[in-house]
Design an enzyme around this catalytic site. Structure first.
Site, mmCIF file in Angstrom:
data_model
loop_
_atom_site.group_PDB
_atom_site.id
_atom_site.type_symbol
_atom_site.label_atom_id
_atom_site.label_comp_id
_atom_site.label_asym_id
_atom_site.label_seq_id
_atom_site.Cartn_x
_atom_site.Cartn_y
_atom_site.Cartn_z
ATOM 1 N N GLY A 162 7.378 -7.840 -21.959
ATOM 2 C CA GLY A 162 8.094 -6.613 -22.267
ATOM 3 C C GLY A 162 8.862 -6.629 -23.567
ATOM 4 N N SER A 163 9.157 -7.833 -24.114
ATOM 5 C CA SER A 163 9.900 -7.883 -25.367
ATOM 6 C C SER A 163 9.029 -7.574 -26.575
ATOM 7 C CB SER A 163 10.550 -9.266 -25.541
ATOM 8 O OG SER A 163 9.559 -10.271 -25.582
ATOM 9 N N ASN A 164 7.714 -7.584 -26.396
ATOM 10 C CA ASN A 164 6.816 -7.301 -27.511
ATOM 11 C C ASN A 164 6.761 -5.808 -27.782
ATOM 12 O OD1 ASN A 164 6.099 -9.990 -27.990
ATOM 13 N ND2 ASN A 164 4.612 -9.941 -26.328
ATOM 14 N N ARG A 165 6.719 -5.448 -29.046
ATOM 15 C CA ARG A 165 6.855 -4.057 -29.444
ATOM 16 C C ARG A 165 5.522 -3.460 -29.852
ATOM 17 N NH1 ARG A 165 11.173 -4.684 -26.673
ATOM 18 N NH2 ARG A 165 13.174 -4.756 -27.753
ATOM 19 N N ARG A 166 4.712 -3.125 -28.866
ATOM 20 C CA ARG A 166 3.464 -2.422 -29.081
ATOM 21 C C ARG A 166 3.190 -1.536 -27.870
ATOM 22 N NH1 ARG A 166 4.166 -4.039 -33.412
ATOM 23 N NH2 ARG A 166 2.724 -4.940 -34.931
#
Length: 315
Positions: free
Chosen positions: A72-76
């Site tokens: 969830g911390s990845n920004r896509r």
């Protein structure tokens, strides 16, 4: 709450340097301003945000899962309501951001349709170009303070991140009397952040920043975008550029109706391998918990720097 006269610069004024002294005073004292005539119409912003909101409201669970990353911390791609917490990441609390979000960068993107990809990619390119021009003018205005940048153009050929957020009307338990922020106070880990926002229908101004001991409102101004200087700009100018703390305020109970809000935010972030001095960052008042003498921007961002991963590794 006050609404001071925040300056507005045209992009041409920034590029030709005709108001450079005023810009330098602005970025070192308050760290934010508006920019007009930057090459993107409000109608295009609206088209992009409406496309995202339509996906947030009408897509099925399996469609959302197809464009969501497990980490969830990845920004896509897609992030659902309440799945992110600026409060937790900044250490000021544990409440979630009351927003849906869709994100893209220069690579490893996830799109629900070809039309979505085409519209968003064109929009991304326009905002990337504008944000680079604006950031270059900001850095040149205090060029004598630059530290560790040999070539500004090369430094700004980087890894931007576009995020479109939709803040729906909050429930009563998330009103200002109970939880004052829809997104917690923070500074951005960017060189600059470009924000196109659309006001709450009821006129409530949700984007607010802290300047000195005062909180100021940053209303939508048609034909302009808000520019916030980020922590990276502060770092590479030895703390001379101010990175303002800002948040997205919740409305009071009597103003919940008609308080939904949307925004398109372009974070101009350095490349993953940009290296900096950790002691210098701490001298600038930045919260860097890394113990080594030097670190990369990817180290600072941690799991948020999706460019370090491939889509195959994260879904």
């Amino acid at each position: 709450m006050i609404m001071p006269n925040i300056p507005t610069f045209s992009l041409e004024e920034l590029k030709d340097g005709s108001r450079q002294k005023e810009l330098a005073e602005c970025v070192t004292q308050i760290g934010l301003f508006y920019v007009s005539d930057y090459g993107c119409r409000d109608s295009l912003h609206r088209n992009v945000t409406d496309m995202a909101i339509d996906f947030f409201e009408k897509s099925r669970q399996e469609e959302q899962a197809a464009v969501s990353l497990e980490q969830g911390s990845n920004r896509r791609g897609f992030s659902g309501l309440g799945t992110e917490s600026t409060a937790s990441s900044t250490g000021v609390g544990h409440y979630s951001d009351y927003a849906f979000c869709y994100s893209m960068g220069t690579s490893n993107n996830l799109f629900p349709s070809d039309e979505f990809e085409t519209v968003w990619s064109g929009y991304f390119d326009k905002l990337y170009s504008a944000s680079r021009d604006i950031a270059k003018s900001v850095l040149i205005s205090v060029e004598e303070s630059l530290n560790g940048i040999d070539d500004i153009d090369e430094f700004l050929t980087c890894e931007p991140l576009l995020r479109v957020r939709y803040f729906p009307e909050v429930p009563k338990q998330r009103s200002a009397e109970n939880m004052p922020s829809r997104m917690a106070p923070h500074y951005d880990l960017s060189v600059i952040t470009l924000i196109q926002q659309f006001s709450c229908p009821n006129g409530f101004v949700s984007l607010q920043a802290k300047i000195g001991d005062k909180t100021i409102a940053l209303p939508e101004k048609p034909g302009t975008v808000v520019i916030l200087c980020g922590a990276v700009a502060s770092l590479v100018t030895r703390g001379r550029i101010h990175a303002p703390i800002h948040h997205v305020a919740a409305p009071p109970t009597d103003r919940i109706e008609g308080s939904d809000r949307s925004s398109a935010v372009m974070f101009l972030r350095p490349n993953a391998n940009f290296r900096f001095s950790v002691p210098d960052a701490k001298k600038c008042g930045l919260d860097v918990s890394i113990e080594s003498e030097t670190a990369t921007f990817a180290d600072w961002m941690g799991g948020n720097y999706v460019e370090m991963l491939s889509v195959e590794e994260t879904v």
